[in-house]
Design a protein around this motif. Structure first.
Motif, mmCIF file in Angstrom:
data_model
loop_
_atom_site.group_PDB
_atom_site.id
_atom_site.type_symbol
_atom_site.label_atom_id
_atom_site.label_comp_id
_atom_site.label_asym_id
_atom_site.label_seq_id
_atom_site.Cartn_x
_atom_site.Cartn_y
_atom_site.Cartn_z
ATOM 1 N N GLU A 183 34.141 14.469 -0.526
ATOM 2 C CA GLU A 183 33.705 14.986 0.768
ATOM 3 C C GLU A 183 33.323 13.835 1.704
ATOM 4 O OE1 GLU A 183 31.628 19.087 1.372
ATOM 5 O OE2 GLU A 183 30.098 17.536 1.142
ATOM 6 N N GLN A 184 32.681 12.820 1.137
ATOM 7 C CA GLN A 184 32.304 11.654 1.935
ATOM 8 C C GLN A 184 33.545 10.906 2.443
ATOM 9 O OE1 GLN A 184 29.102 10.560 2.893
ATOM 10 N NE2 GLN A 184 28.734 12.655 2.220
ATOM 11 N N LEU A 185 34.553 10.798 1.575
ATOM 12 C CA LEU A 185 35.748 10.036 1.942
ATOM 13 C C LEU A 185 36.586 10.756 2.982
ATOM 14 C CD1 LEU A 185 36.778 8.832 -1.612
ATOM 15 C CD2 LEU A 185 36.057 7.381 0.285
ATOM 16 N N GLY A 186 36.568 12.075 2.957
ATOM 17 C CA GLY A 186 37.476 12.824 3.819
ATOM 18 C C GLY A 186 38.860 12.871 3.177
ATOM 19 N N ASP A 187 39.867 13.222 3.981
ATOM 20 C CA ASP A 187 41.221 13.406 3.447
ATOM 21 C C ASP A 187 41.714 12.145 2.746
ATOM 22 O OD1 ASP A 187 41.465 15.980 4.410
ATOM 23 O OD2 ASP A 187 42.182 15.286 6.362
ATOM 24 N N VAL B 297 44.509 9.985 1.289
ATOM 25 C CA VAL B 297 45.938 9.941 1.592
ATOM 26 C C VAL B 297 46.699 8.944 0.723
ATOM 27 C CG1 VAL B 297 45.654 10.752 3.960
ATOM 28 C CG2 VAL B 297 45.513 8.301 3.482
ATOM 29 N N TYR B 298 45.988 8.148 -0.037
ATOM 30 C CA TYR B 298 46.657 7.184 -0.906
ATOM 31 C C TYR B 298 45.690 6.744 -1.989
ATOM 32 C CZ TYR B 298 48.864 2.845 -2.474
ATOM 33 O OH TYR B 298 49.422 1.845 -3.225
ATOM 34 N N GLU C 203 41.878 1.814 -5.889
ATOM 35 C CA GLU C 203 41.485 2.036 -4.495
ATOM 36 C C GLU C 203 41.787 3.467 -4.075
ATOM 37 O OE1 GLU C 203 42.476 -2.354 -2.581
ATOM 38 O OE2 GLU C 203 43.782 -0.654 -2.156
ATOM 39 N N GLU D 255 42.223 5.563 -0.406
ATOM 40 C CA GLU D 255 42.271 5.417 1.053
ATOM 41 C C GLU D 255 42.248 6.781 1.708
ATOM 42 O OE1 GLU D 255 44.218 2.448 3.163
ATOM 43 O OE2 GLU D 255 45.080 1.469 1.401
ATOM 44 N N SER D 256 41.393 6.902 2.714
ATOM 45 C CA SER D 256 41.429 8.076 3.575
ATOM 46 C C SER D 256 42.114 7.635 4.862
ATOM 47 C CB SER D 256 40.014 8.585 3.841
ATOM 48 O OG SER D 256 39.307 7.638 4.596
ATOM 49 N N THR D 257 42.255 8.555 5.818
ATOM 50 C CA THR D 257 42.918 8.174 7.062
ATOM 51 C C THR D 257 42.219 6.990 7.704
ATOM 52 O OG1 THR D 257 41.637 9.925 8.097
ATOM 53 C CG2 THR D 257 43.940 10.400 7.634
ATOM 54 N N LYS D 258 40.899 6.948 7.547
ATOM 55 C CA LYS D 258 40.128 5.957 8.286
ATOM 56 C C LYS D 258 39.693 4.743 7.476
ATOM 57 C CE LYS D 258 38.509 4.935 12.282
ATOM 58 N NZ LYS D 258 39.443 4.697 13.363
ATOM 59 N N SER D 259 39.528 4.913 6.176
ATOM 60 C CA SER D 259 38.892 3.818 5.441
ATOM 61 C C SER D 259 39.405 3.669 4.011
ATOM 62 C CB SER D 259 37.384 4.022 5.414
ATOM 63 O OG SER D 259 37.103 5.188 4.678
ATOM 64 N N VAL D 260 39.019 2.563 3.403
ATOM 65 C CA VAL D 260 39.388 2.265 2.025
ATOM 66 C C VAL D 260 38.125 2.226 1.188
ATOM 67 C CG1 VAL D 260 40.625 0.653 0.545
ATOM 68 C CG2 VAL D 260 41.067 0.674 2.997
ATOM 69 N N GLU E 162 45.998 14.564 -2.031
ATOM 70 C CA GLU E 162 45.057 15.562 -1.514
ATOM 71 C C GLU E 162 44.462 16.416 -2.627
ATOM 72 O OE1 GLU E 162 48.262 15.334 -0.758
ATOM 73 O OE2 GLU E 162 49.246 17.250 -1.143
ATOM 74 N N LYS F 47 31.412 16.308 10.836
ATOM 75 C CA LYS F 47 30.912 15.050 10.312
ATOM 76 C C LYS F 47 30.864 14.101 11.505
ATOM 77 C CE LYS F 47 32.503 13.936 6.181
ATOM 78 N NZ LYS F 47 33.475 13.386 5.196
ATOM 79 N N GLN G 188 35.187 14.504 12.448
ATOM 80 C CA GLN G 188 36.090 15.533 11.928
ATOM 81 C C GLN G 188 35.310 16.804 11.668
ATOM 82 O OE1 GLN G 188 37.129 13.634 7.950
ATOM 83 N NE2 GLN G 188 36.233 15.571 7.300
ATOM 84 N N VAL H 166 43.525 15.339 8.499
ATOM 85 C CA VAL H 166 44.942 15.715 8.365
ATOM 86 C C VAL H 166 45.177 17.128 8.892
ATOM 87 C CG1 VAL H 166 46.825 16.094 6.725
ATOM 88 C CG2 VAL H 166 45.320 14.109 6.453
ATOM 89 N N THR I 37 44.540 9.121 14.712
ATOM 90 C CA THR I 37 45.832 9.175 14.009
ATOM 91 C C THR I 37 46.927 9.669 14.955
ATOM 92 O OG1 THR I 37 45.269 11.376 13.114
ATOM 93 C CG2 THR I 37 44.859 9.493 11.688
ATOM 94 N N ARG J 32 53.986 2.521 0.070
ATOM 95 C CA ARG J 32 52.978 3.567 0.212
ATOM 96 C C ARG J 32 51.638 3.010 0.669
ATOM 97 N NH1 ARG J 32 53.278 8.321 -1.101
ATOM 98 N NH2 ARG J 32 51.130 8.372 -1.797
ATOM 99 N N ILE K 251 48.741 1.289 3.412
ATOM 100 C CA ILE K 251 48.240 1.583 4.754
ATOM 101 C C ILE K 251 47.689 0.301 5.375
ATOM 102 C CG2 ILE K 251 46.584 2.974 6.063
ATOM 103 C CD1 ILE K 251 46.677 4.932 3.602
ATOM 104 N N ARG L 10 45.529 -1.957 7.998
ATOM 105 C CA ARG L 10 44.235 -1.760 8.675
ATOM 106 C C ARG L 10 44.020 -2.891 9.667
ATOM 107 N NH1 ARG L 10 42.766 3.473 7.270
ATOM 108 N NH2 ARG L 10 43.046 3.760 5.035
ATOM 109 N N THR M 22 46.839 3.074 10.262
ATOM 110 C CA THR M 22 46.334 4.282 9.632
ATOM 111 C C THR M 22 47.445 4.901 8.809
ATOM 112 O OG1 THR M 22 45.125 6.349 10.038
ATOM 113 C CG2 THR M 22 46.954 5.883 11.509
ATOM 114 N N PHE M 23 47.119 6.004 8.190
ATOM 115 C CA PHE M 23 48.099 6.841 7.517
ATOM 116 C C PHE M 23 48.617 7.826 8.551
ATOM 117 C CE2 PHE M 23 48.774 10.922 5.294
ATOM 118 C CZ PHE M 23 49.708 10.551 4.340
#
Lengths: 128, 361
Positions: free
Chosen positions: A35-39, A41-42, A60, A62-67, A90, B18, B30, B35, B228, B290, B292, B294, B313-314
């Motif tokens: 929940e903290q990380l969000g979506d 994606v990798y 690692e 990765e979310s859309t915004k951070s690692v 996901e 959030k 968000q 996504v 994004t 694959r 991302i 930054r 970003t992704f």
């Protein structure tokens, strides 16, 4: 949100005993962590055969915004990884304790498991 | 310092947003997830609170000519009732900010700079303003709501808010006796509108759009999805892809400079840079694997440290890592470059943005 039959670490991993592979434990990240990380994606998971060290980075997220780093909950050898997460990371968000599992390891010292946090202790940590 | 809040803060909290601090503002990052919100905008529509953006009014006789002599783009290209993307440079050619100018009349303009730079843009204009031209920093005069996506028109129409006007034009309207300005613009690449609403009335309009938009699949969206979405379009973000150190020509924004104008801030330096050719150019990069990219990551061309990632970003649409990077001018579309991702050398293809084809008109 924090199943009673799992053990937890302060780095927000859960550990289930037994794993599918012989003598192994299964590892993932908690509901709180996803929940903290969000979506997510990798994910980069340790490879089968890797030796990992408890409390040290082994992958690692990765979310859309951070690692974020993935930590090994205990020392041991990786015997399985969840390949499904390569194409469907996901699942960590939607089912962190089920389809979102990450890897299995055979611990160097199985007794370390008993010293990990209980669900109650972990809940107390994240809910402050 | 306590971050500022928009007039919609309580609504965001009720929607279980959030939050994250952005340029001194506590903004929704968000709601349901980046996504999901991103996809809502591409396929249906999303509603953003972007009230943190600045509002600077410039008014008085000759206001238009004054602004035209400061900012880069040519206001001769537009008529009153139209808005324009432009840049505020300094005399060294660095970009103080990128912004939208609403041309209400020759004597009345509204500037919408980024939250972080609004006061500085206002200060520079105020300092330069001739007798009779007033520059006012009116950050809390208007809230700004952005409704973006293919379902935007249907949703606003059902509230009797005017739609369908030309891209980058705006019309004044009323909703429930609230005076609003509806501009066909946005930062997502989708067809959509940005609504200027008096600060304290924003909640009524926000609620109405979400309620009427629900059958159309409209969702509240945060700044995470906004980032994004704009990255998929290759739109620069000031502070990352444009800055005091990244000139308009370097940052893919030379189109927003009125090169033949007799005066604008930074003109001499920018004309010289144009004649010589910029030392580096912002290009799109797309992961062949694959990973991302930054902001801040080094890009290697032919094994040397030659470039830097400025945005990355992704891409939820392409499901691959994408970014913008400053690269030597000789590195063009189709080339392969290596990005240093935390010690790993990963391959990216240089591509021409947008990364995603949309139909904004």
């Amino acid at each position: 949100m924090y199943p009673e039959d799992l053990k937890y670490t302060s780095e927000h991993e859960w550990v289930r005993k037994p794993g599918e592979a012989d003598g192994s434990v299964r590892v993932g990240i908690t509901h709180f962590a996803q929940e903290q990380l969000g979506d997510i994606v990798y994910v980069q998971l340790p490879a089968v055969g890797d030796a990992v060290t408890g409390g040290k980075t082994c992958g690692e997220l990765e979310s859309t915004k951070s690692v974020s780093e993935l930590f090994a909950p205990m020392s041991g050898r990786v015997v399985a990884r969840n390949d499904e997460l390569d194409s469907a990371p996901e699942r960590i968000n939607t089912d962190p304790y089920g389809a979102g599992w990450m890897f299995e390891l055979v611990p160097d010292d199985p007794s370390v498991f008993d010293g990990l946090m209980s669900a109650e202790d972990y809940r107390a940590q994240v809910e402050g | 310092m306590t971050p500022a809040r928009t007039s919609l803060y309580n609504r965001h909290a009720e929607l279980r947003a959030k939050f994250a601090e952005f340029s001194g503002w506590e903004m929704p990052l968000q709601y349901s997830g980046v996504v999901n919100e991103h996809t809502a905008v591409r396929e249906r529509a999303g509603l953003f609170d972007v009230s943190h953006l600045g509002k600077v009014s410039v008014s008085g006789p000759g206001a238009r000519a004054f602004v035209d002599s400061c900012l880069t783009n040519s206001l001769d290209k537009i008529e009153p009732g139209h808005a324009q993307y432009t840049l505020c440079c300094d005399e060294s050619g660095g970009v103080v900010d990128d912004l939208i100018v609403y041309l209400r009349s020759d004597d009345d303009l509204l500037l919408v700079p980024n939250a972080a730079n609004s006061a500085e843009v206002a200060r520079r204009l105020d300092q330069a303003a001739p007798e009779g031209v007033q520059v006012r920093d009116e950050h809390r005069r208007y809230a700004i709501l952005a409704l973006q996506g293919p379902a935007a028109d249907t949703t606003l129409s059902s509230l009797w808010i005017p739609v369908g006007h030309e891209y980058m034009s705006f019309v004044d309207a009323e909703y429930n006796d609230i005076a609003i300005t509806v501009c066909r613009t946005g930062y997502t690449g989708e067809r959509g509108y940005e609504l200027l609403v008096p600060w304290d009335d924003a909640g009524v309009v926000w609620d109405a759009i979400l309620a009427c938009g629900e059958p159309n699949g409209v969702e509240p969206c945060g700044l995470g999805a906004r980032d994004t979405l704009r990255t998929e379009m290759g739109y620069p973000l000031h502070g990352q892809d444009l800055s005091m150190d990244i000139s308009p020509l370097q940052g893919r924004s030379g189109w927003a400079v009125g090169w033949t104008k007799p005066a604008f801030w930074g003109r001499e330096v920018l004309l010289a840079e144009k004649a010589a050719g910029p030392a580096r150019r912002l290009r799109g990069i797309r992961s062949t694997g694959r990973t991302i990219p930054r902001p801040g990551m080094a890009v290697k061309v032919d094994g040397a440290d030659d470039g830097v990632v400025t945005s990355g970003t992704f891409s939820p649409t392409l499901r691959v890592g994408i970014g913008l990077a400053l690269l030597p001018p000789k590195v063009t579309e189709g080339a392969e470059v290596k990005v240093d991702i935390r010690g790993r050398s990963e391959t990216f293809e240089v591509v021409q943005p947008p990364f995603v084809k949309t139909s904004p008109s």
